[in-house]
Design a protein around this motif. Sequence first.
Motif, PDB file in Angstrom:
ATOM      1  N   ILE A   4      72.011  54.315  32.745  1.00 59.05           N
ATOM      2  CA  ILE A   4      72.876  53.135  32.785  1.00 59.05           C
ATOM      3  C   ILE A   4      72.915  52.559  34.197  1.00 59.05           C
ATOM      4  CG2 ILE A   4      75.253  52.307  32.482  1.00 59.05           C
ATOM      5  CD1 ILE A   4      75.689  54.529  30.493  1.00 59.05           C
ATOM      6  N   GLU A   5      72.926  51.234  34.288  1.00 58.94           N
ATOM      7  CA  GLU A   5      73.043  50.570  35.583  1.00 58.94           C
ATOM      8  C   GLU A   5      74.327  51.018  36.290  1.00 58.94           C
ATOM      9  OE1 GLU A   5      73.344  46.075  37.554  1.00 58.94           O
ATOM     10  OE2 GLU A   5      73.387  46.336  35.363  1.00 58.94           O
ATOM     11  N   ALA A   6      74.191  51.434  37.533  1.00 64.58           N
ATOM     12  CA  ALA A   6      75.351  51.803  38.357  1.00 64.58           C
ATOM     13  C   ALA A   6      75.807  50.541  39.090  1.00 64.58           C
ATOM     14  CB  ALA A   6      74.988  52.903  39.348  1.00 64.58           C
ATOM     15  N   LYS A   7      76.615  49.759  38.413  1.00 67.54           N
ATOM     16  CA  LYS A   7      77.024  48.459  38.953  1.00 67.54           C
ATOM     17  C   LYS A   7      77.756  48.624  40.281  1.00 67.54           C
ATOM     18  CE  LYS A   7      77.437  46.171  34.460  1.00 67.54           C
ATOM     19  NZ  LYS A   7      78.357  45.507  33.506  1.00 67.54           N
ATOM     20  N   GLY A   8      77.397  47.763  41.213  1.00 64.97           N
ATOM     21  CA  GLY A   8      78.065  47.770  42.509  1.00 64.97           C
ATOM     22  C   GLY A   8      77.473  48.733  43.514  1.00 64.97           C
ATOM     23  N   LEU A   9      76.518  49.564  43.097  1.00 62.16           N
ATOM     24  CA  LEU A   9      75.938  50.553  44.008  1.00 62.16           C
ATOM     25  C   LEU A   9      74.520  50.160  44.412  1.00 62.16           C
ATOM     26  CD1 LEU A   9      77.039  54.004  42.528  1.00 62.16           C
ATOM     27  CD2 LEU A   9      78.163  52.614  44.272  1.00 62.16           C
ATOM     28  N   THR A  10      74.217  50.349  45.679  1.00 69.95           N
ATOM     29  CA  THR A  10      72.859  50.203  46.183  1.00 69.95           C
ATOM     30  C   THR A  10      72.539  51.426  47.033  1.00 69.95           C
ATOM     31  OG1 THR A  10      73.613  49.016  48.161  1.00 69.95           O
ATOM     32  CG2 THR A  10      72.967  47.675  46.247  1.00 69.95           C
ATOM     33  N   CYS A  11      71.256  51.639  47.297  1.00 63.31           N
ATOM     34  CA  CYS A  11      70.814  52.734  48.164  1.00 63.31           C
ATOM     35  C   CYS A  11      70.259  52.142  49.447  1.00 63.31           C
ATOM     36  CB  CYS A  11      69.707  53.548  47.496  1.00 63.31           C
ATOM     37  SG  CYS A  11      70.296  54.644  46.225  1.00 63.31           S
ATOM     38  N   ARG A  12      70.698  52.687  50.570  1.00 57.30           N
ATOM     39  CA  ARG A  12      70.199  52.224  51.856  1.00 57.30           C
ATOM     40  C   ARG A  12      69.535  53.400  52.568  1.00 57.30           C
ATOM     41  NH1 ARG A  12      73.878  49.066  56.288  1.00 57.30           N
ATOM     42  NH2 ARG A  12      74.541  51.172  56.804  1.00 57.30           N
ATOM     43  N   ILE A  13      68.298  53.208  52.986  1.00 55.10           N
ATOM     44  CA  ILE A  13      67.510  54.261  53.618  1.00 55.10           C
ATOM     45  C   ILE A  13      67.235  53.865  55.066  1.00 55.10           C
ATOM     46  CG2 ILE A  13      65.355  55.576  53.526  1.00 55.10           C
ATOM     47  CD1 ILE A  13      65.201  54.731  50.527  1.00 55.10           C
ATOM     48  N   THR A  14      67.531  54.763  56.003  1.00 54.97           N
ATOM     49  CA  THR A  14      67.251  54.485  57.409  1.00 54.97           C
ATOM     50  C   THR A  14      65.747  54.512  57.642  1.00 54.97           C
ATOM     51  OG1 THR A  14      69.355  55.455  58.124  1.00 54.97           O
ATOM     52  CG2 THR A  14      67.635  55.235  59.787  1.00 54.97           C
ATOM     53  N   ASP A  15      65.210  53.381  58.096  1.00 53.75           N
ATOM     54  CA  ASP A  15      63.771  53.255  58.298  1.00 53.75           C
ATOM     55  C   ASP A  15      63.380  53.596  59.739  1.00 53.75           C
ATOM     56  OD1 ASP A  15      61.227  52.395  57.047  1.00 53.75           O
ATOM     57  OD2 ASP A  15      61.266  50.856  58.597  1.00 53.75           O
ATOM     58  N   SER A  16      64.149  53.077  60.716  1.00 50.18           N
ATOM     59  CA  SER A  16      63.880  53.358  62.122  1.00 50.18           C
ATOM     60  C   SER A  16      65.074  52.908  62.953  1.00 50.18           C
ATOM     61  CB  SER A  16      62.611  52.636  62.600  1.00 50.18           C
ATOM     62  OG  SER A  16      62.781  51.234  62.517  1.00 50.18           O
ATOM     63  N   TYR A  17      65.050  53.243  64.247  1.00 50.30           N
ATOM     64  CA  TYR A  17      66.134  52.823  65.133  1.00 50.30           C
ATOM     65  C   TYR A  17      65.574  52.568  66.523  1.00 50.30           C
ATOM     66  CZ  TYR A  17      66.059  57.378  67.383  1.00 50.30           C
ATOM     67  OH  TYR A  17      65.670  58.472  68.089  1.00 50.30           O
ATOM     68  N   GLU A  18      66.356  51.834  67.337  1.00 53.20           N
ATOM     69  CA  GLU A  18      65.910  51.483  68.688  1.00 53.20           C
ATOM     70  C   GLU A  18      67.132  51.193  69.551  1.00 53.20           C
ATOM     71  OE1 GLU A  18      63.574  47.734  70.821  1.00 53.20           O
ATOM     72  OE2 GLU A  18      63.491  47.996  68.641  1.00 53.20           O
ATOM     73  N   ASP A  19      67.189  51.789  70.720  1.00 49.78           N
ATOM     74  CA  ASP A  19      68.295  51.531  71.647  1.00 49.78           C
ATOM     75  C   ASP A  19      68.146  50.124  72.235  1.00 49.78           C
ATOM     76  OD1 ASP A  19      69.900  51.426  74.109  1.00 49.78           O
ATOM     77  OD2 ASP A  19      70.228  53.550  73.762  1.00 49.78           O
ATOM     78  N   VAL A  20      69.179  49.304  72.068  1.00 47.47           N
ATOM     79  CA  VAL A  20      69.135  47.924  72.577  1.00 47.47           C
ATOM     80  C   VAL A  20      70.317  47.663  73.506  1.00 47.47           C
ATOM     81  CG1 VAL A  20      67.813  46.969  70.641  1.00 47.47           C
ATOM     82  CG2 VAL A  20      70.313  47.114  70.478  1.00 47.47           C
ATOM     83  N   SER A  21      70.857  48.721  74.121  1.00 47.52           N
ATOM     84  CA  SER A  21      72.025  48.584  74.992  1.00 47.52           C
ATOM     85  C   SER A  21      71.778  47.604  76.138  1.00 47.52           C
ATOM     86  CB  SER A  21      72.423  49.952  75.563  1.00 47.52           C
ATOM     87  OG  SER A  21      72.713  50.868  74.538  1.00 47.52           O
ATOM     88  N   ASP A  22      70.602  47.687  76.752  1.00 46.88           N
ATOM     89  CA  ASP A  22      70.312  46.805  77.882  1.00 46.88           C
ATOM     90  C   ASP A  22      70.311  45.339  77.457  1.00 46.88           C
ATOM     91  OD1 ASP A  22      70.117  48.972  79.535  1.00 46.88           O
ATOM     92  OD2 ASP A  22      67.927  49.063  79.509  1.00 46.88           O
ATOM     93  N   ARG A  23      69.777  45.062  76.277  1.00 46.04           N
ATOM     94  CA  ARG A  23      69.724  43.682  75.790  1.00 46.04           C
ATOM     95  C   ARG A  23      71.125  43.161  75.485  1.00 46.04           C
ATOM     96  NH1 ARG A  23      65.574  42.832  71.011  1.00 46.04           N
ATOM     97  NH2 ARG A  23      66.307  40.700  71.370  1.00 46.04           N
ATOM     98  N   VAL A  24      71.966  44.003  74.895  1.00 46.78           N
ATOM     99  CA  VAL A  24      73.313  43.576  74.537  1.00 46.78           C
ATOM    100  C   VAL A  24      74.163  43.370  75.782  1.00 46.78           C
ATOM    101  CG1 VAL A  24      75.447  44.247  73.362  1.00 46.78           C
ATOM    102  CG2 VAL A  24      73.240  44.663  72.263  1.00 46.78           C
ATOM    103  N   LEU A  25      74.214  44.375  76.630  1.00 48.70           N
ATOM    104  CA  LEU A  25      75.089  44.305  77.804  1.00 48.70           C
ATOM    105  C   LEU A  25      74.538  43.375  78.880  1.00 48.70           C
ATOM    106  CD1 LEU A  25      76.111  48.065  78.033  1.00 48.70           C
ATOM    107  CD2 LEU A  25      77.427  46.165  77.098  1.00 48.70           C
ATOM    108  N   GLY A  26      73.226  43.205  78.894  1.00 49.02           N
ATOM    109  CA  GLY A  26      72.636  42.281  79.851  1.00 49.02           C
ATOM    110  C   GLY A  26      73.081  40.852  79.613  1.00 49.02           C
ATOM    111  N   ALA A  27      73.388  40.531  78.365  1.00 53.60           N
ATOM    112  CA  ALA A  27      73.810  39.175  78.021  1.00 53.60           C
ATOM    113  C   ALA A  27      75.205  38.852  78.537  1.00 53.60           C
ATOM    114  CB  ALA A  27      73.760  38.987  76.502  1.00 53.60           C
ATOM    115  N   VAL A  28      75.988  39.897  78.899  1.00 55.77           N
ATOM    116  CA  VAL A  28      77.373  39.660  79.346  1.00 55.77           C
ATOM    117  C   VAL A  28      77.607  40.194  80.756  1.00 55.77           C
ATOM    118  CG1 VAL A  28      78.297  39.648  77.005  1.00 55.77           C
ATOM    119  CG2 VAL A  28      78.149  41.820  78.241  1.00 55.77           C
TER     120      VAL A  28
END
Length: 722
Positions: A115-139
Amino acid sequence: MNKKSLLITSLLVGAVSLVGYNVREEGMFPLSEIHKVDLKKAGLKIDQNEVYNPNGISLVDALVNVGGCTGSFVSDEGLIITNHHCAFSAVQLASTPENDYLNNGFVARTREQEIEAKGLTCRITDSYEDVSDRVLGAVANVDDPAARLQMINNQMKNIAAEAEQKDPSIKAEVSEMFIGKTYVLFRYKTIQDVRLVYVPNRQIGEFGGETDNWVWPRHTGDYSFMRAYVGKDGKPAKYSKDNVPFKPKKSLKVNPNGTNEEDFVFILGYPGRTFRHRPAQFIEYQANYVLPYTSELYDFQNSTMESVGKKSKATEIKLATRIKRNANVMKNYRGKMAGIKGIDLVAQKKQEDAALAQFINENVDMKAQYGNLMENIDRLYQLINGDANRDLWLSQIYNSTSLLNVAKNINSFKSALNQQPAAQKQAFFDNNIARVKQALNNIYEAYDVDVDRKILKRMMMDAVAFTPNQRVAAVDKITNRGSNNEAMVDDYINDAYGLTKLKDQNYVLNTLLKSSKSISDYNDGLLLFENDIARQIAELKPEKDRRDGILNKLMGDYVNVKEKFLKKNFVPDANSTLRLTYGYVRGYSPADATYMSPYTTIKGILEKGATGNPDFGYPSIIKQLWANKDFGMFAKKELNDVPVAFLYNMDTTGGNSGSPIMNANGELIGVNFDRAYGATINDYAWNESYSRSIGVDIRYVLWAASKIDKADFLLQEMGVKL
């Protein structure tokens, strides 16, 4: 405590022979930190790269985020195991009085029956990357706190949008790992078609009910099975009978032999939020305002819904998910209040902060940069506390009252429509109406008019009692702050609910939302009341943004100073991103002269059932099977019984529900679902002496599936040989 002391302690409690055994105060390690943890020394028997390998396939690839919980693939046909309570809302939506899967359970013996599980989705972590310099550099050169925070948020959105533009197959999010300090871009794959495969009888999946929630010993079979589907091309697609099972990169091997006391275990999952790197004022704010207000409000809501639910089976089913969620939060918050008081956490934090202030003042460079830090934190929280009652009320009003939430969605859509040039209005309507209708459908799924009226009255009477500096303008407009406020509130609710057409779902979806003209032409008392609430929220927003901006900067500085003071790097607070925690199967002593062993058994189900408490009802077949000692291959020899649940000293929080518990070989031996009552304080503080998490033992899952629900086909799919 030093390593030697910890080793002696562990030897005493369980004859552990792991020379490098260590217990960490913060144990929810992000993927980026896993390489810093010596899991081999702690007891891991496989190569650490088999847990997480950014350049290849590893156990991390078997993890999914499903419905705000964690799940894991246990076959190469997209089969997922998670908690019963994580599937609860989808089971509720699939249930009717005629097909009451919520109470009776559900088993799909063929793919066609899933049966369809209404309202549910699956999210899978594909990759990650540190972007602290880009975020904080802007401010870097921005001083205004509100503008700074807005620019940070915009930069986070821009980085995520850029990632999605490069790869349209992913969903990207930038997560704040340390407030105001570090930011990581996560790329996710989202599976939209999720189906229910096997959900046990509610007397198994929710055994103990609220009596046992957040309590040990526990005997709950909190498990369920779902399946992820994709289009025939292997790409994510919305629910369709033509879709095929998803082929995960990795699935977990199920070990039907389970664990023994003091075995090394670890969890991968998506823990929600923790707040361990916050000052004393934050803990006081939680203890004095957030926790008591929310728990008392949810208690009232549940009493109301349980009473109204007695009028029909359909109403009971409709309200079940909301009641369950409320009850879980309510008991958790009360446990936190007891924990904060029990270990005197506020006093501990004040002592830590005083030492931090002394450290700042004794160092010339530190004082020049952070000399006003502690004073500024205190000043900010004085402002926050001064508005706390009204702010909490405004944060809860829409979740509390369904028709006001409906009104909010309609008013927002109406306002957006009216802002469009005449030539573009119809196109805007056509492009957004389906989204609006879906949002309203979701609200109506848990709506009952009698519940709504009673809860709205409670909320309005709460607002009436607020101090002069915290007034809710929309409520004052109705009562005129008179002497007979309750009568005026009653009259308003009777008139508003008597006249509004928002309580008619069919009218709203098919008549009111038929055209831009029909939306613009319609108005009633609830829409006007909601407009007044929204107006005050908008008026308060600039000050709220200013405070949030200041808090963002102060908390970044606070962590920086604390790391320098303690001369160590912290593990970031949990924030719903993928984490690892490890520990050992272990009992504990929650009170003087009391020891809680780490396993419960089927015998305990029968013992609780004999008390007469309705929360301890169980299917009669369990007693028959136990009397016949029909345990199959799933008994634990030392117990001469099937283990139901077990304890371990891993560091978990909300969002870890459904997380796979794995042994030293990376094999699935249980599913995490709860914490002991004393461990509800984990969100603010963790300590090996009282922090215990609870999982359902895989042996009970397999036994119940095979012996009770005759689902041997699932065991075969998971590679378990009977």
